[in-house]
Design an enzyme around this catalytic site. Sequence first.
Site, PDB file in Angstrom:
ATOM      1  N   ARG A   1       4.862  12.352 -56.404  1.00  0.00           N
ATOM      2  CA  ARG A   1       5.841  11.351 -55.983  1.00  0.00           C
ATOM      3  C   ARG A   1       5.965  10.252 -57.038  1.00  0.00           C
ATOM      4  NH1 ARG A   1       3.846  12.657 -50.530  1.00  0.00           N
ATOM      5  NH2 ARG A   1       2.047  11.259 -50.684  1.00  0.00           N
TER       6      ARG A   1
ATOM      7  N   PHE B   1      13.069  18.515 -46.219  1.00  0.00           N
ATOM      8  CA  PHE B   1      11.730  18.609 -45.628  1.00  0.00           C
ATOM      9  C   PHE B   1      10.993  17.292 -45.867  1.00  0.00           C
ATOM     10  CE2 PHE B   1      13.035  22.789 -47.145  1.00  0.00           C
ATOM     11  CZ  PHE B   1      12.913  23.589 -46.014  1.00  0.00           C
TER      12      PHE B   1
ATOM     13  N   ASP C   1      14.903  16.309 -42.140  1.00  0.00           N
ATOM     14  CA  ASP C   1      13.778  17.015 -41.540  1.00  0.00           C
ATOM     15  C   ASP C   1      14.239  17.504 -40.170  1.00  0.00           C
ATOM     16  OD1 ASP C   1      10.544  17.120 -42.171  1.00  0.00           O
ATOM     17  OD2 ASP C   1      10.997  17.253 -40.023  1.00  0.00           O
TER      18      ASP C   1
ATOM     19  N   ASP D   1      10.408  20.289 -50.520  1.00  0.00           N
ATOM     20  CA  ASP D   1       8.954  20.313 -50.325  1.00  0.00           C
ATOM     21  C   ASP D   1       8.656  20.860 -48.928  1.00  0.00           C
ATOM     22  OD1 ASP D   1       6.229  19.909 -50.540  1.00  0.00           O
ATOM     23  OD2 ASP D   1       6.342  17.777 -50.016  1.00  0.00           O
TER      24      ASP D   1
ATOM     25  N   CYS E   1       3.317  24.765 -51.064  1.00  0.00           N
ATOM     26  CA  CYS E   1       1.929  24.589 -50.655  1.00  0.00           C
ATOM     27  C   CYS E   1       1.383  25.865 -50.033  1.00  0.00           C
ATOM     28  CB  CYS E   1       1.784  23.411 -49.689  1.00  0.00           C
ATOM     29  SG  CYS E   1       2.636  23.644 -48.112  1.00  0.00           S
TER      30      CYS E   1
END
Length: 311
Positions: free
Chosen positions: A124, A140, A162, A212, A252
Site C-alpha cells: 500500500r 475487493f 466490495d 486484491d 494471496c
Amino acid sequence: VADRVAEAWEGRESLRAGATTAYRWVYGEGDGLPAIVVDLYSRYAVVRTYVESVEALVPWVADALHAHTRLDGIVLRRPGGEPEPLWGRPPPADLVVEEHGHLFRADLVAGQKTGLFFDQRENRRFLAPWCEGRRVLDAFCYTGAFGLYAARAGAGPVTLCDQAEAAIEAARANFRLNGLDPADHTFVVDDCFALLERYAADGKRFDVVIVDPPSLARDRASRRAAERAYVRLNRDAIRCVEVGGLLASASCTSQVSPSTFREALAEAARQAGRRLLLIHDAGQPVDHPVAAHFPEGRYLKFVLARVLPLV
C-alpha cells in the site's frame, strides 16, 4: 516458545520505529511456531490457532507476549469459534490503530482477520505515490486500505468496491477517520468480478486499477479453477485501465505460485489485447517472514504493471 516469541519481537523492531502500531507479531512457521499467529493491535494481542494440537502452547504464548511489552489484553480466536479472553481486559469496539501514519478502526472480536490485512502494508505504501492525481479503482477493497492510501496521496476520485456492505461502511468510516470526505469518492457494494466485467463492457476507464481478491483456492484440487479466475479477473481489470495506466494486482492464494501468477497475468493481457509491462514485483513484509525450509509460507504476490498497446 518464549524464545520464539522473543525472536519474533526483535524481528519487528523496524516497524515499531515508525508510525505503525499494528502488525503481525508471530507468523506461524516463519517464526518457528507452526499453526500459531499473533497480531498486535496497539496494546491488544490476538492469538489465532489453526490446528487443535497447538492449543496446549497457547498459555505459554500468552505469558511470553505480555512479558515483552505492556499489553492491556490478549484474546484467542479459533477458526469459526467465539473469541476467548486469555488475559487482561477485552478490546474496545472502537479501537483505532496506526499504519504508516494512516488511521484504521479495528474490530478484534467480530471483524474478519480482525479488520486489517497486514501483509499488504508495504505494498500500500509503495503504490500510494503512483496514484497522485489519478483516477483509481480499488476492487475487493474490504475496509478501504488501498483506496485510503491512494486518496491521501492525492488520487481523485477513488472508486472502492466490495460485495460486503459492512466492509464498505467500514471503508467510509476509515476515510472520515483520516479527514477525508467520503462524498468526494465513490463506494460501491457489488460483486467485483461482475463490476469489472460491466465496467470493461461499458468503456469505463481508470488510470490505476487495484485488484486484491481473497484467496481463490482452499486446496490443491481447486488450484486450476483459481488460475482461470485470476486470468478472467485480470483480463477485465486490464480492460478498465487507460492505455498507459497502471494495474496493481495481488494474489494471496498459496496454491498459486509467483511464476504461475505471472503466467496468469500474461494470459490476461493477451486476452485483453494489451501488453503488460511489470515494473514492480513484491511479496510479504518483514512481519511475515518465510523460513527457507518452508517455501509455502511465501503466499503473497503483488505486481504493479503498466498497461500498454500491442503496437
